[in-house]
Design a protein around this motif. Structure first.
Motif, PDB file in Angstrom:
ATOM      1  N   PHE A 147       0.845  -1.190   0.000  1.00 53.41           N
ATOM      2  CA  PHE A 147       0.000   0.000   0.000  1.00 53.41           C
ATOM      3  C   PHE A 147       0.887   1.248   0.000  1.00 53.41           C
ATOM      4  N   SER A 152       1.098   5.498   0.304  1.00 52.81           N
ATOM      5  CA  SER A 152       0.464   6.727   0.769  1.00 52.81           C
ATOM      6  C   SER A 152       1.245   7.908   0.213  1.00 52.81           C
ATOM      7  N   TYR A 211      -4.106   7.602   0.905  1.00 56.24           N
ATOM      8  CA  TYR A 211      -3.678   6.421   1.636  1.00 56.24           C
ATOM      9  C   TYR A 211      -4.251   5.178   0.969  1.00 56.24           C
ATOM     10  N   GLN A 212      -3.688   4.042   1.278  1.00 61.49           N
ATOM     11  CA  GLN A 212      -4.080   2.777   0.659  1.00 61.49           C
ATOM     12  C   GLN A 212      -4.233   2.927  -0.856  1.00 61.49           C
ATOM     13  N   GLN A 259       5.090   7.017   0.452  1.00 60.64           N
ATOM     14  CA  GLN A 259       5.463   6.221   1.624  1.00 60.64           C
ATOM     15  C   GLN A 259       4.874   4.835   1.486  1.00 60.64           C
ATOM     16  N   TRP A 265       5.422   0.517   3.316  1.00 57.52           N
ATOM     17  CA  TRP A 265       6.041  -0.243   4.393  1.00 57.52           C
ATOM     18  C   TRP A 265       6.167  -1.687   3.961  1.00 57.52           C
ATOM     19  N   SER A 319       8.292  -6.450   7.446  1.00 60.66           N
ATOM     20  CA  SER A 319       9.144  -6.469   8.636  1.00 60.66           C
ATOM     21  C   SER A 319       8.889  -5.264   9.522  1.00 60.66           C
ATOM     22  N   GLY A 320       7.977  -4.405   9.103  1.00 61.43           N
ATOM     23  CA  GLY A 320       7.651  -3.217   9.882  1.00 61.43           C
ATOM     24  C   GLY A 320       8.466  -2.009   9.512  1.00 61.43           C
ATOM     25  N   TYR A 321       9.282  -2.137   8.481  1.00 63.49           N
ATOM     26  CA  TYR A 321      10.138  -1.033   8.059  1.00 63.49           C
ATOM     27  C   TYR A 321       9.331  -0.088   7.179  1.00 63.49           C
ATOM     28  N   VAL A 322       9.328   1.179   7.548  1.00 59.52           N
ATOM     29  CA  VAL A 322       8.577   2.200   6.827  1.00 59.52           C
ATOM     30  C   VAL A 322       9.540   3.014   5.980  1.00 59.52           C
ATOM     31  N   PHE A 366      10.072   6.286   3.048  1.00 59.70           N
ATOM     32  CA  PHE A 366       9.610   7.438   2.294  1.00 59.70           C
ATOM     33  C   PHE A 366      10.433   7.552   1.022  1.00 59.70           C
ATOM     34  N   GLY A 385      12.187  10.092  -1.778  1.00 56.96           N
ATOM     35  CA  GLY A 385      13.015  11.272  -1.554  1.00 56.96           C
ATOM     36  C   GLY A 385      12.288  12.601  -1.696  1.00 56.96           C
TER      37      GLY A 385
END
Lengths: 107, 118
Positions: free
Chosen positions: A31, A33, A48-49, A88, A90, A93-96, A98, A100
């Motif tokens: 997803f 954003s 979002y989404q 953005q 993710w 593994s929970g890594y978010v 962005f 540049g």
């Protein structure tokens, strides 16, 4: 590591359509954003989404995400839309991450 | 209305510590995950850390892992970021942000500035 790539700048004439892209391996499987940041201000979520607009965001903002590219489209661009835009996403593994950022100039 | 207010920033020497706070209001804080995101001067957004609604899950960017701890007090509606062994490259505006869906950030605070300099 996973990266999201955006063009540094995009220019558009008032009233025209601006397309801001964000690229990453398999981004379409995640997803995406998008955030707008005007100078000296905090970021504001505009998509979002992949495709959904938060309450209060004008209908001229839309999003898509497929393959390796997510796109933010601004139809009928106005001078007030001049800002930096960040994608953005993710990973599981929970890594978010962005992108540049892309500076949108309305001229 | 939904509001996030950061505090705790300032000028600090390299190697020292700082704790940032984010006071939340206008929504059910205990039901939402939260992020810290930073922005160095003239640079883009950089995600720092995430904490789940009940503190059971925390995730950190590689750039801060081992030096930073995210935590929350749901009874006080407050989010924290404990930053240790600060480096000049940690100089940035630090934002807290509320999670909506899928780790996305639907509300942001106004930011607090951290400057690491001798």
């Amino acid at each position: 590591s996973y990266d999201l790539t955006q063009l540094p700048s995009v220019s558009v004439s008032p009233g025209q359509t601006a397309s801001i892209t964000c690229s990453g391996d398999g981004l379409g499987d995640k997803f995406a954003s998008w955030y707008q940041q005007r100078p000296g201000r905090s970021p504001v979520q505009v998509i979002y989404q992949d495709t959904k607009r938060p309450s209060g965001i004008p209908e001229r903002f839309s999003g898509s995400n497929s393959g390796d590219t997510a796109t933010l489209t601004i139809s009928g661009t106005q001078a007030m839309d001049e800002a930096d835009y960040y994608c953005q996403a993710w990973d599981r593994s929970g890594y978010v991450l962005f992108g540049g950022g892309t500076k949108l100039t309305v001229l | 209305q939904v509001q996030l207010v950061e505090s705790g920033g300032g000028v600090v020497q390299p190697g020292r510590s700082l704790r940032l706070s984010c006071a939340a209001s206008g929504f059910t804080f205990r039901s939402h995950g939260m992020h810290w995101v930073r922005q160095a001067p003239g640079k883009g957004l950089e995600w720092v850390a995430f904490i789940s609604y009940d503190s059971t899950n925390t995730y950190y960017a590689d750039s801060v892992k081992g030096r930073v701890t995210i935590s929350r007090d749901n009874s006080e509606n407050t989010l924290y970021l404990q930053m240790n062994s600060l480096r000049p490259e940690d100089t940035a505006v630090y934002y807290c942000a509320k999670v909506l869906y899928d780790f996305s950030m639907d509300v942001w605070g106004q930011g607090t500035t951290v400057t690491v300099s001798s």
